[in-house]
Scaffold this active site. Structure first.
Site, short mmCIF file in Angstrom:
data_model
loop_
_atom_site.label_atom_id
_atom_site.label_comp_id
_atom_site.label_asym_id
_atom_site.label_seq_id
_atom_site.Cartn_x
_atom_site.Cartn_y
_atom_site.Cartn_z
N HIS A 1 -53.82 57.27 -5.64
CA HIS A 1 -54.99 58.14 -5.58
C HIS A 1 -56.04 57.63 -4.58
O HIS A 1 -55.95 56.53 -4.07
CB HIS A 1 -55.60 58.33 -6.97
CG HIS A 1 -56.34 57.15 -7.50
ND1 HIS A 1 -55.73 56.12 -8.17
CD2 HIS A 1 -57.66 56.84 -7.47
CE1 HIS A 1 -56.63 55.23 -8.52
NE2 HIS A 1 -57.82 55.63 -8.10
N HIS B 1 -65.45 48.53 -3.89
CA HIS B 1 -66.17 49.75 -4.22
C HIS B 1 -67.58 49.72 -3.64
O HIS B 1 -68.06 50.70 -3.06
CB HIS B 1 -66.23 49.93 -5.74
CG HIS B 1 -64.94 50.33 -6.37
ND1 HIS B 1 -63.90 49.46 -6.58
CD2 HIS B 1 -64.49 51.53 -6.84
CE1 HIS B 1 -62.89 50.09 -7.15
NE2 HIS B 1 -63.23 51.35 -7.32
N HIS C 1 -67.65 58.26 -5.86
CA HIS C 1 -67.08 57.59 -7.04
C HIS C 1 -67.95 56.42 -7.48
O HIS C 1 -67.98 56.07 -8.66
CB HIS C 1 -65.67 57.11 -6.70
CG HIS C 1 -65.01 56.36 -7.81
ND1 HIS C 1 -64.98 56.83 -9.11
CD2 HIS C 1 -64.32 55.18 -7.84
CE1 HIS C 1 -64.31 55.97 -9.88
NE2 HIS C 1 -63.91 54.97 -9.15
N TRP D 1 -42.13 75.91 -14.38
CA TRP D 1 -43.42 75.34 -14.00
C TRP D 1 -44.02 74.57 -15.16
O TRP D 1 -43.61 74.73 -16.31
CB TRP D 1 -44.38 76.39 -13.45
CG TRP D 1 -44.69 77.61 -14.30
CD1 TRP D 1 -44.02 78.06 -15.41
CD2 TRP D 1 -45.76 78.54 -14.07
NE1 TRP D 1 -44.61 79.22 -15.87
CE2 TRP D 1 -45.66 79.54 -15.08
CE3 TRP D 1 -46.77 78.64 -13.13
CZ2 TRP D 1 -46.56 80.61 -15.15
CZ3 TRP D 1 -47.68 79.71 -13.21
CH2 TRP D 1 -47.56 80.68 -14.20
MN MN Z 1 -59.99 54.96 -8.07
#
Ligand code: MN
Ligand code: MN
Lengths: 258, 258
Positions: free
Chosen positions: B72, B206, B78, B60
């Site tokens: 992601h 965004h 955010h 691990w």
């Molecule tokens: Mn991002």
């Protein structure tokens, strides 16, 4: 066509999405090993900026944790029995294994009565009498109610190690070798019982699953919201280079019962 | 019934699973900000044990990275426009948003010819003429071929910042306000073009997405394996407490074309 039907069923609620994931926090318990072995790193969630001088328009954090933290996935390479398995790390797993049917074995009453309750082959055969044969390629999820416990009661450590329910060795041998399951999932910190190191072989869930190229899921929650059969699990670990496992979001698609 | 049909279709290959995720490695490029802002932590994958004295039966690693690393997910919180959005962090997102249809806008020829190619509302309307209206609640994925680039050519930094393709401001306003999309996904490091800080409003992907409680996906790959419409995306971020985003495994269900 089938995908359009799925999209419609999700939109109308004929199929629901159930989140089987525990929230990843800095105090969520992780596995505790004897002191002679190297421990996993603790969970850390550290702010980089939050609409401030360090980043006026954005909020974000740095994360750190061991691969086997929170609701997480065990790949074959996690255990010595799976060390030479082809596609045995999370970056090389077949994507088609990440969406699969699930059956749920309800051991919640037994686990409430006995912290060390063991799921046996006999109990699985009783389940099959009621619900039919456990399908090859399915996840088998052991419902114990353990996810409702918090902190020390969840880890349930005593001087001789953890006391948490899990499968016995013959149950795991049979599920892997005679039923060809895709993997085994639990509400507890391990796929094995807390005292599974004393079983023969030690840690039989890890031993049999990973030795056959199969998977584990741990720290699941909301299993009481799933039917005994008929759910489809979405369990896709992070694509960590040569990773042995990872935290992940586990979702179940469930036919609406009403 | 629909879920049994889905399971059968996956077993026969009538529906295929395509992995849209880049492998998370220590050298995968992350976003670079001007020096006055706090940076994201680098990716680290550090071995705890591998069938050795530190853990004789198990392998691990410890992991660390910023939330906005590798392939992601961007949650509404955010960005400052999404800071007060209900269920705006990854731990509180509606699970039913994590499985949704996707359309793919092929900008690969234009992006090969121009590092700063911008997807416009006019180009989206041309797409609609060919494929029909972009459905409300769908992911819109911008295919640029960028995921085939490596290292410095992928980030494509110059003295004035990154030069990578993305949407212009009117395209994003229209997709969010007039089409009601679920989110916007790219092969590049950001949902915005590399020079998007100079747009009006700055970083319009965004700005509009998160201000409407919608999502971003970045660093996707294999978009050339998806149809222009008809795929279903599984995009479920880690359940990080108050997280602004996270690395994730993005899978697409695709009807077999043959
Ligand atoms: Mn991002
Ligand atoms: Mn584990």
């Amino acid at each position: 066509m089938i995908l359009e039907t799925l999209t419609s069923a999700l939109a109308t609620g004929a199929v629901r999405v159930v989140d089987l994931t525990q929230t990843l926090t800095e105090d969520f318990p992780t596995i505790v090993l004897p002191p002679e072995f190297a421990p996993s790193a603790p969970v850390r969630i550290e702010r980089i900026s939050r609409y401030d001088a360090a980043g006026p328009a954005w909020y974000w954090n740095n994360l750190s944790f061991g691969e086997h933290t929170g609701t997480h996935f065990d790949a074959p390479a996690h255990w010595f029995t799976g060390r030479d398995m082809p596609r045995g790390t999370v970056d090389t797993l077949p994507p088609e294994h990440m969406i699969a049917p699930a059956v749920v074995i309800d051991c919640s009453a037994e686990s409430a009565a006995d912290d060390d309750h063991l799921l046996t082959r006999a109990a699985l055969e009783v389940w099959e009498t009621a619900h039919g044969r456990i399908p090859a390629g399915a996840w088998v999820l052991m419902r114990t109610g353990w996810s409702l416990r918090k902190g020390a009661a969840y880890a349930n450590l005593r001087a001789d190690g953890a006391h948490t329910p899990g499968p016995d060795a013959e149950a795991m041998r049979w599920l892997v070798q005679d039923r060809g399951i895709l993997g085994f999932g639990t509400e507890t910190i391990g796929t094995d019982a807390g005292q599974g190191g004393d079983f023969q072989p030690p840690y039989p869930a890890h031993h049999y699953l990973h030795g056959a190229g199969r998977y584990g899921l741990q720290c699941l929650t909301n299993l009481h919201l799933l039917p005994a059969k008929g759910a489809v699990l979405f369990a896709a670990p992070l694509k960590v280079h040569e990773g042995s496992g990872s935290p992940l979001r586990v979702l179940a698609l469930v036919p609406d019962a009403s």
